[in-house]
Write an enzyme that holds these catalytic residues in place. Structure first.
Site, PDB file in Angstrom:
ATOM      1  N   CYS A 344       4.350   6.904   0.228  1.00  0.00           N
ATOM      2  CA  CYS A 344       3.143   7.572   0.730  1.00  0.00           C
ATOM      3  C   CYS A 344       3.203   7.994   2.205  1.00  0.00           C
ATOM      4  CB  CYS A 344       1.916   6.705   0.505  1.00  0.00           C
ATOM      5  SG  CYS A 344       2.067   5.435  -0.734  1.00  0.00           S
ATOM      6  N   ARG A 373      11.375  -3.351  -2.836  1.00  0.00           N
ATOM      7  CA  ARG A 373      10.340  -4.344  -2.581  1.00  0.00           C
ATOM      8  C   ARG A 373      10.912  -5.724  -2.845  1.00  0.00           C
ATOM      9  NH1 ARG A 373       5.279  -1.456  -5.839  1.00  0.00           N
ATOM     10  NH2 ARG A 373       5.302   0.495  -4.637  1.00  0.00           N
ATOM     11  N   GLN A 391      10.591   5.679  -8.117  1.00  0.00           N
ATOM     12  CA  GLN A 391       9.292   6.079  -8.653  1.00  0.00           C
ATOM     13  C   GLN A 391       9.267   7.573  -8.973  1.00  0.00           C
ATOM     14  OE1 GLN A 391       6.861   4.728  -5.275  1.00  0.00           O
ATOM     15  NE2 GLN A 391       5.827   3.327  -6.671  1.00  0.00           N
ATOM     16  N   ASP A 393       7.093   9.627  -8.162  1.00  0.00           N
ATOM     17  CA  ASP A 393       5.954   9.584  -7.253  1.00  0.00           C
ATOM     18  C   ASP A 393       5.512  10.988  -6.853  1.00  0.00           C
ATOM     19  OD1 ASP A 393       4.050   8.268  -5.843  1.00  0.00           O
ATOM     20  OD2 ASP A 393       5.365   7.504  -4.284  1.00  0.00           O
ATOM     21  N   HIS A 395       2.112  12.969  -4.364  1.00  0.00           N
ATOM     22  CA  HIS A 395       0.860  12.870  -3.632  1.00  0.00           C
ATOM     23  C   HIS A 395       0.227  14.251  -3.555  1.00  0.00           C
ATOM     24  CE1 HIS A 395       3.044   9.246  -2.393  1.00  0.00           C
ATOM     25  NE2 HIS A 395       1.842   8.703  -2.370  1.00  0.00           N
ATOM     26  N   LYS A 475      -8.266   2.989  -7.682  1.00  0.00           N
ATOM     27  CA  LYS A 475      -7.268   3.662  -8.499  1.00  0.00           C
ATOM     28  C   LYS A 475      -7.615   3.578  -9.978  1.00  0.00           C
ATOM     29  CE  LYS A 475      -4.282  -0.448  -8.793  1.00  0.00           C
ATOM     30  NZ  LYS A 475      -2.886  -0.941  -8.808  1.00  0.00           N
ATOM     31  N   HIS A 521      -2.731   9.563  -4.680  1.00  0.00           N
ATOM     32  CA  HIS A 521      -1.432   8.996  -5.032  1.00  0.00           C
ATOM     33  C   HIS A 521      -1.355   8.978  -6.559  1.00  0.00           C
ATOM     34  CE1 HIS A 521      -1.246   6.839  -0.976  1.00  0.00           C
ATOM     35  NE2 HIS A 521      -2.526   7.170  -1.092  1.00  0.00           N
TER      36      HIS A 521
END
Length: 650
Positions: A344, A373, A391, A393, A395, A475, A521
């Site tokens: 992000c 992580r 991910q 991912d 945005h 979320k 996100h």
């Protein structure tokens, strides 16, 4: 005595004396209801039948027909019954806590000797004795001081510690199941006999640290599962057997997909077959995102702590981050960086390059971002929980007015992708503000309101999950259901008003003023590693033909057919199929069996008859039948099946 008014589900109201219990309310309605009652729901909260009602409220009397409530009580009571059974068998054992979890419960014990499988059998037998005894369950409210004194006298140090952690002005609820007592918030059944004696099973023993802290004493945790009846328990145990057969770690080895090793804990070593699945899935996702108006970017994996401090991750997420210290030339101190745990903040940096106008919004930035992580060694599990992952991912930077349309577009895209990948059912949860978060309550109010309004424009088929939002915003979580009924949380859609402010993201509005964009996100697969693990287990390794890493094996029956085997293999490869030749000096049944274990979808067997006729003998995985086809026909058939679903003409 003062009066209170209780409102029933049908809208009727009745007055009762303050202090009336739900059991008495049920009895006033009908003796049959009093007999069936197991608990009550008061103003949306679960309420014990023994607890006095002091204020007017809405009330519903619950029975065993209310599945979710009945299961909660069954599992909660069984935790207490198991702890009682353990202490009756071994009086020196100390008890700690025993919460309800998915499908059952666990309870942690302090015992010098390890529990054995034979011990679990003895505990189960004792539990059934307690259930059959139908001992009454009663509850009292004590002062904190009285509870501490009681547990000190009983020699229960863990209970003392639990009570001491409760605020001094707060009373303590105590429960007795027969003569055995436990500290508990409740509610519970009214006697032990209300628990089904044939619908539970003790499953396993594991180590667990007191209060989850490795500096504390290690305890023994016994897990159990429980259901409303024996048939449901049997179905669950059958599902577990099927899940064991589908274990992606076992299939990953058989199919030569990946491995993990101690020198890189939580990091995946992809083998050629596994990487083929990964890249095929990635290519599919890239096409879908491109078609939905996303622009793909790439951002660094190692980022200075300054950015993480600005974003709030350093404070809220640091314990899960891998820290990298670098000796910069000429610097007095080491520069502290972190491997990114999420993408992000980096995506905001891309957005911030150059002035943005309202005409540029919504701007959808996507990345197959590599993240790291720190997960504890005990929590890692094959592909399902790793330390290094990628991910899918993205945005979306948009105005507040665009949240609803972007939510609708995302849900359409997610539904289509899940359907393409074989998942037709998923549930939606709206997760609200957690205790640890950034941003003011006013901003959270606005974000939660915006996200709830957005999902309600699309569907009312969602539930609310209090306190489970991200630290920067509420979320939506999407839980898909696999072939054997298990749920997996994969997709997410998060509404963030905080990060654009913290990282100074702006756009020029139509009136010329500068405003903050909303940052959405979103992910559909979640992580490639975990989703591939889910796919393997969902299909039991028998991947859809377009995703299968080894699509076709062309196997010779006799060595004289080898030349034609290679001709067929080359023709299949030229058509874009993943084909390989097997001309080993082995019997065809051996080859078929070996490639079936490897989950190859199609085996083409070739003997001299096939050579003479320019045909192939086609056998599909799991089918003993064969089909004879011309080479041109089999190429046409298999290339059609190999086409990814998004490229199949409508």
């Amino acid at each position: 005595m003062s009066q209170i008014s209780l409102t029933f589900p049908d809208g009727n109201q009745r007055d009762f004396a303050a202090g009336v219990t739900p059991a008495e309310v049920a009895a006033s309605i009908a003796p049959s209801l009093a007999k069936k009652a197991i608990s009550a729901t008061l103003d949306g909260k679960h309420f014990d039948l023994q607890w006095p009602i002091q204020e007017s409220a809405s009330i519903a009397i619950n029975t065993m027909q209310d599945d979710a409530i009945a299961l909660e009580l069954i599992r909660h009571d069984l935790a207490h019954i198991m702890a009682r059974a353990v202490q009756e068998l071994w009086p020196d054992v100390k008890v700690t806590i025993g919460p309800v979890i998915a499908n059952g419960w666990y309870y942690d014990f302090d015992r010098a000797e390890p529990f054995s499988p034979e011990d679990l059998g003895a505990i189960e037998a004792k539990m059934k004795q307690i259930i059959n005894a139908r001992d009454p369950v009663r509850t009292e409210v004590w002062s904190r001081a009285d509870a501490i004194a009681y547990y000190e006298k009983a020699g229960e140090p863990f209970k003392v510690e639990l009570v001491e952690a409760i605020p001094e002005d707060q009373n303590i609820r105590m429960y007795w199941h027969g003569n055995w007592q436990d500290l508990c918030r409740g509610p519970h059944f009214q006697n032990t006999g209300q628990v089904p004696a044939d619908a539970f099973k003790l499953m396993s023993v594991a180590g667990a640290y007191w209060r989850g802290d490795s500096n504390n004493k290690q305890l023994q945790r016994i897990y159990g599962v429980a259901f409303k009846n024996r048939d449901d328990l049997k179905a669950y145990l059958t599902m577990l057997e099927e899940a064991a057969k589908r274990d992606h770690r076992k299939l990953g080895k058989e199919m030569e997909l990946f491995h993990l090793q101690e020198e890189a804990p939580g990091m995946v070593f992809w083998h050629p077959n596994g990487w083929t699945i990964y890249r095929t899935l990635e290519d599919y996702m890239r096409r879908r995102l491109r078609g939905a108006g996303y622009k793909e970017i790439r951002t660094p994996q190692v980022v200075d702590r300054v950015l993480w401090e600005k974003s709030g991750h350093w404070e809220a997420y640091r314990e899960n981050m891998f820290i990298v210290e670098v000796d910069e030339e000429g610097a007095k101190e080491k520069r502290i960086n972190a491997l990114k745990p999420m993408n992000c903040p980096c995506h905001v940096q891309v957005y911030n390059q150059g002035l943005k106008s309202y005409r540029d919004l919504p701007l959808r930035l996507a990345e197959f971002g590599s993240c790291h992580r720190y997960e504890s060694s005990g929590s890692m599990h094959g592909l399902m929980r790793v330390r290094g992952f990628t991910q899918d991912d993205a945005h979306i930077f948009c105005t507040e007015d665009q949240i609803e349309s972007e939510c609708a577009n995302f849900l359409t895209l997610l539904s289509s992708i899940y359907r393409d990948l074989g998942f037709v059912k998923f549930d939606i949860k709206l997760s609200t503000r957690p205790d640890v978060r950034v941003g003011s309550d006013e901003v959270w109010d606005k974000a939660e309101r915006a996200l709830e309004n957005a999902i309600r424009k699309v569907t009312n088929n969602f539930t609310i999950d209090p306190g489970e939002g991200a630290f920067y915003g509420p979320k939506l979580d999407f839980k898909l259901t696999d072939a054997i009924g298990r749920e997996w949380q994969c997709g997410t859609f998060q509404c963030d008003f905080n990060l654009p402010v913290r990282l100074d993201a702006e756009y020029v509005a139509e009136d010329g003023s500068k405003r903050r964009p909303v940052m959405l996100h979103r992910a559909i697969l979640g992580s490639f590693e975990r989703f591939i693990g889910i796919l393997i287990e969902n299909y039991a390794g028998k991947m859809p033909f377009w995703l299968a890493p080894r699509q076709v094996v062309v196997a010779s029956i006799v060595s004289d057919a080898d030349e034609y085997v290679h001709e067929v293999t080359n023709a299949l490869r030229a058509a874009g199929l993943r084909a390989e030749a097997d001309t080993r000096n082995e019997k065809i049944n051996y080859k078929v069996r070996e490639h079936s274990v490897g989950k190859v979808p199609v085996i083409l067997a070739i003997g001299m008859k096939e050579v003479q006729d320019r045909t192939v003998s086609l056998r599909r995985l799991g089918d003993t039948r064969t089909e004879t086809l011309a080479l041109t026909d089999v190429i046409r058939l298999l290339t059609s099946e190999a086409t990814p679903p998004d490229l199949v003409p409508e």
